[in-house]
Design an enzyme around this catalytic site. Structure first.
Site, short mmCIF file in Angstrom:
data_model
loop_
_atom_site.label_atom_id
_atom_site.label_comp_id
_atom_site.label_asym_id
_atom_site.label_seq_id
_atom_site.Cartn_x
_atom_site.Cartn_y
_atom_site.Cartn_z
N GLU A 54 0.88 -1.17 0.00
CA GLU A 54 0.00 0.00 0.00
C GLU A 54 0.91 1.21 0.00
OE1 GLU A 54 -3.25 -0.10 -0.15
OE2 GLU A 54 -3.52 -2.24 0.17
N CYS A 99 -3.26 8.47 3.44
CA CYS A 99 -2.94 7.94 2.11
C CYS A 99 -4.09 8.16 1.15
CB CYS A 99 -2.60 6.47 2.21
SG CYS A 99 -3.86 5.53 3.08
P1 NAP Z 1 8.16 5.01 4.79
O1 NAP Z 1 9.20 5.98 5.12
O2 NAP Z 1 8.24 4.30 3.49
O3 NAP Z 1 8.14 3.98 6.00
C1 NAP Z 1 7.19 2.94 6.06
C2 NAP Z 1 7.73 1.82 6.92
O4 NAP Z 1 8.84 1.20 6.26
C3 NAP Z 1 8.25 2.26 8.28
O5 NAP Z 1 7.89 1.28 9.23
C4 NAP Z 1 9.75 2.30 8.06
O6 NAP Z 1 10.47 2.15 9.26
C5 NAP Z 1 9.93 1.11 7.16
N1 NAP Z 1 11.17 1.12 6.38
C6 NAP Z 1 11.93 2.18 6.03
N2 NAP Z 1 12.97 1.75 5.29
C7 NAP Z 1 12.87 0.41 5.18
C8 NAP Z 1 13.65 -0.61 4.54
N3 NAP Z 1 14.74 -0.30 3.86
N4 NAP Z 1 13.24 -1.89 4.65
C9 NAP Z 1 12.12 -2.21 5.33
N5 NAP Z 1 11.34 -1.29 5.95
C10 NAP Z 1 11.70 0.00 5.87
O7 NAP Z 1 6.70 5.66 4.81
P2 NAP Z 1 6.10 6.63 5.93
O8 NAP Z 1 6.82 7.92 5.76
O9 NAP Z 1 6.05 5.97 7.26
O10 NAP Z 1 4.58 6.77 5.47
C11 NAP Z 1 4.12 7.76 4.62
C12 NAP Z 1 3.77 7.17 3.26
O11 NAP Z 1 2.92 6.03 3.44
C13 NAP Z 1 2.99 8.11 2.39
O12 NAP Z 1 3.57 8.15 1.13
C14 NAP Z 1 1.60 7.50 2.32
O13 NAP Z 1 0.91 7.76 1.12
C15 NAP Z 1 1.85 6.07 2.50
N6 NAP Z 1 0.68 5.42 3.10
C16 NAP Z 1 -0.07 4.58 2.35
C17 NAP Z 1 -1.17 3.95 2.90
C18 NAP Z 1 -2.01 3.01 2.11
O14 NAP Z 1 -2.80 2.30 2.70
N7 NAP Z 1 -1.88 2.96 0.81
C19 NAP Z 1 -1.50 4.17 4.23
C20 NAP Z 1 -0.72 5.03 4.96
C21 NAP Z 1 0.38 5.66 4.39
P3 NAP Z 1 11.06 3.45 10.03
O15 NAP Z 1 9.89 4.26 10.43
O16 NAP Z 1 11.77 2.85 11.19
O17 NAP Z 1 11.96 4.13 9.05
#
Ligand code: NAP
Length: 525
Positions: free
Chosen positions: A259, A298
Site C-alpha cells: 500500500e 494515504c
Molecule cells: P516510509 O518511510 O516508506 O516507512 C514505512 C515503513 O517502512 C516504516 O515502518 C519504516 O520504518 C519502514 N522502512 C523504512 N525503510 C525500510 C527498509 N529499507 N526496509 C524495510 N522497511 C523500511 O513511509 P512513511 O513515511 O512511514 O509513510 C508515509 C507514506 O505512506 C505516504 O507516502 C503515504 O501515502 C503512505 N501510506 C499509504 C497507505 C495506504 O494504505 N496505501 C496508508 C498510509 C500511508 P522506520 O519508520 O523505522 O523508518
C-alpha cells in the site's frame, strides 16, 4: 544517563529490551522526548521461528469461530484502554480528538467487524472456494478449490500515520485466518502500536507467538522471511521498491502486499453549478480531507477536478472553509487541526509545497494565521495550502508528487473525457470521489475510473448524510489501488482473508471431497 523510557519489544514470546540508546520519539508540537525504541541485539531468527512455529500451530488448531472469539476479546481490552490511547495520540501524533478517533476507534471497529465476520464462518478450519467442478463426463472425479491458512508468519511493516488502524486492519484478517503476526511500526509513532500490543498480550487472550511487536530499525527483518510467510507493507513508494526487490520477494516468492502513496482525486459533475448540492458536497469534503490528520492520509484528496467555469468559485469556497481551520496544539480545544507527525515531515511537506508551486498558482495559503498554543520554531504545524492549475494537462509534477500534508491542487477541465484522462495521470490511486446529482453521469464516471482506483466513492445529495467519507477506509470495502498506489488489496470484508490463505485445487473422488468438505465452509463474499 538517558532517562527517557525505553520501550520493550514483545518478540519470541517474551518482553525484550534492545541495546543502546535507540531512537527517541518526540512530541511533534512541544518537541519534548516521550519514549525510546530499539531492537538492537534481538535474535531475529529466534523471534520469527517462534511466531511461525508456536503461534502458527496454536492459531491453526482453532476454528474461524474460535479465532473470531479472540478478536472479540481483544476489542474489549482495547476499548477499556481507549483513554490512554487518546493521550498517546495527542502526545506522539499531534492529532486533535476527531483525528485520533479515525486511527484508534477506526482500528478497534475494524477488529470488531472481523470478529463478527469470523463468527459467521463457524467451526470450519478451511474455506471452500467455489463449487466442485467435474473433470470429465463422469461426475466421480472432481476439483474443489480449497483455501488453507498459510503455515508462515505475517510481517507488517507499517506507516507512521496510522499506528492503531494500520495494525488492526491487517492483524484482524491475519489472526482470523490463523496466521501469526509480527508488526514493525514506523519509528516516529511506534508508541501507540507497542502499547496496544502490550495491552492485548497482558490480557492473555492470544496463544504464545500469535502477536509480536518489534520497534525501531527495519534492518534484517525481510531477510527472515521464508516461502510461506507473507509481508504487508504500507509506506512510501520509495521504500516499497526496496521491499519488492528484496530476495525474499524476488527469489523466494514471499507473498507481498504493498500500500503505497497515491494522488487521489475528487471530481465535480460537468453540469454542476455554483452553490448546487453537488458543488457544496465537494467543497465540504475537500476541506475536510485537506485538514483531517493534517492531510497525512494515504486516501486524502490531492487533486480536485472542476468544470472550468467553476474554477474560481470553487477556489473561493474551499479557501473560505480552510480560513476557518485553526491550527496548533491539539490540547487546546479551539484547535481544529493539529501538527504533522514530526519536524522531518514538516520539512518534507514545505519542500513538497515548494516543488508543487513550480507548476501551480497559490489559491489559498493559511500561513499568515497564528498557531494556537504552539511555537512556530518547534511545532511541526503546517497550515493548509490550496494550489491551482488552469491547464492541468500541461502539468507534470502535480500528477506525480504526493505531498503528505494539508495540501491539494484545484484543476480546471473542459469535458468529461478530459477529466477522466487527467485523473488517470495519477497512474493508479486508492480512491476517487465524484460529486453529482445525475445517476447516469455517476454510473459512467464509476466505470471510467474503477479500473484505475481501488475505490470509487460516488456522492449524490440523497446520500449526503449517510455517506462514509472520501478518505475513510471501511472494512467492508476494498482498500488498495493499482499502479503507483502499490497494486495491493486489503479489507473488502472476507476478501482480505485471501492474502493469508493458499488456494489449492484438490482433485479427488466425490466421496473424498465429501469428507474434506466437512472441515470447510463455503467462502461467500
Ligand atoms: P516510509 O518511510 O516508506 O516507512 C514505512 C515503513 O517502512 C516504516 O515502518 C519504516 O520504518 C519502514 N522502512 C523504512 N525503510 C525500510 C527498509 N529499507 N526496509 C524495510 N522497511 C523500511 O513511509 P512513511 O513515511 O512511514 O509513510 C508515509 C507514506 O505512506 C505516504 O507516502 C503515504 O501515502 C503512505 N501510506 C499509504 C497507505 C495506504 O494504505 N496505501 C496508508 C498510509 C500511508 P522506520 O519508520 O523505522 O523508518
Amino acid at each position: 544517563m538517558n532517562t527517557t523510557p525505553l520501550l520493550p519489544n514483545f518478540f519470541a514470546g517474551r518482553w525484550q529490551t534492545g541495546a543502546g540508546n535507540g531512537t527517541t520519539l518526540l512530541d511533534p508540537v512541544l518537541g519534548t522526548p516521550l519514549v525510546r525504541v530499539s531492537n538492537t541485539g534481538l535474535d531475529l531468527a529466534e523471534g520469527f521461528a517462534f511466531a511461525r512455529e508456536q503461534g502458527g500451530q496454536a492459531l491453526r488448531a482453532l476454528s474461524y469461530q474460535q479465532r473470531a472469539g479472540l478478536l472479540g476479546a481483544m476489542v474489549k481490552v482495547l476499548q477499556a484502554n481507549r483513554d490512554a490511547y487518546y493521550e498517546m495520540a495527542i502526545a506522539n501524533c499531534g492529532t486533535v480528538t476527531k483525528d485520533s478517533a479515525v486511527d484508534i476507534d477506526g482500528g478497534i471497529f475494524t477488529l470488531g467487524y472481523y470478529a463478527k465476520q469470523g463468527e459467521a464462518l463457524g467451526d470450519a478450519t478451511c474455506l471452500l472456494d467455489g463449487e466442485r467442478i467435474r473433470m470429465g463426463k463422469d461426475p466421480l472425479f472432481q476439483t474443489q478449490h480449497v483455501l488453507n491458512p498459510t503455515r508462515g508468519v505475517a510481517l507488517f511493516i507499517n506507516a507512521f500515520n496510522f499506528p492503531s488502524w494500520g495494525l488492526w486492519e491487517k492483524a484482524a484478517p491475519a489472526l482470523l485466518s490463523g496466521v501469526p503476526v509480527i508488526v514493525k511500526p514506523a519509528t516516529a509513532t511506534a508508541w501507540l502500536t507497542q502499547r496496544m500490543v502490550q495491552d492485548v498480550v497482558d490480557a492473555g487472550i492470544l496463544p504464545a507467538g500469535a502477536l509480536s511487536v518489534i520497534c525501531g530499525s527495519s534492518a534484517g527483518l525481510m531477510d527472515q522471511l521464508q516461502p510461506f510467510d507473507v509481508v504487508s507493507f504500507t509506506g512510501s513508494a520509495e521504500t516499497a521498491r526496496i521491499i519488492r526487490s528484496h530476495p525474499a520477494v524476488a527469489q523466494r516468492s514471499v507473498r507481498c502486499n504493498i500500500e503505497a502513496d497515491s494522488l487521489n482525486s475528487a471530481l465535480l459533475d460537468p453540469a454542476a453549478t455554483e452553490g448546487s448540492e453537488a458543488f457544496n458536497l465537494l467543497v465540504a469534503e475537500v476541506a475536510r480531507e485537506m485538514t483531517g490528520k493534517s492531510g497525512q492520509k494515504c486516501t486524502a484528496i490531492r487533486r480536485i477536478l472542476v468544470p472550468r467555469a467553476l474554477f474560481d468559485a470553487t477556489a473561493q469556497a474551499i479557501g473560505a472553509k480552510l480560513a476557518k481551520t485553526t491550527v496548533g496544539n491539539p490540547r487546546n480545544e479551539s484547535t481544529r487541526m493539529g501538527s504533522l507527525v514530526s519536524r522531518e515531515q514538516f520539512d518534507s511537506v514545505l519542500a513538497g509545497i515548494a516543488h508543487l508551486k513550480t507548476e501551480a498558482e497559490v489559491l489559498f495559503d493559511g500561513n499568515g494565521a497564528a498557531l494556537v498554543d504552539a511555537d512556530r520554531a518547534i511545532a511541526a504545524c503546517v497550515t493548509p495550502v490550496l494550489l491551482g492549475h488552469r491547464q492541468p494537462a500541461q502539468a507534470q509534477v502535480l500528477h506525480e508528487v504526493e505531498v503528505f500534508g494539508p495540501v491539494a491542487t484545484l484543476m480546471a477541465y473542459d469535458d468529461e473525457e478530459q477529466a477522466y484522462a487527467l485523473i488517470r495521470r495519477g497512474e493508479g490511486s486508492l480512491v476517487a470521489s465524484v460529486y453529482s446529482a445525475d445517476p447516469a453521469f455517476m454510473a459512467r464516471a464509476a466505470l471510467a475510473l474503477a479500473d484505475s482506483h481501488g475505490r470509487v466513492h460516488m456522492i449524490s445529495p440523497d446520500v449526503a448524510t449517510s455517506q462514509t467519507g472520501h478518505g475513510n477506509v471501511m472494512p467492508m470495502s476494498l482498500h488498495g489501488g493499482p499502479g503507483r498506489a502499490g497494486g495491493g488489496e486489503e479489507l473488502g470484508g472476507l476478501r482480505a482473508l485471501g492474502f493469508y490463505h493458499r488456494r489449492s485445487a484438490v482433485q479427488a473422488s466425490s466421496v473424498a471431497l465429501d469428507v474434506l468438505a466437512a472441515s470447510g465452509t463455503p467462502l461467500k463474499y
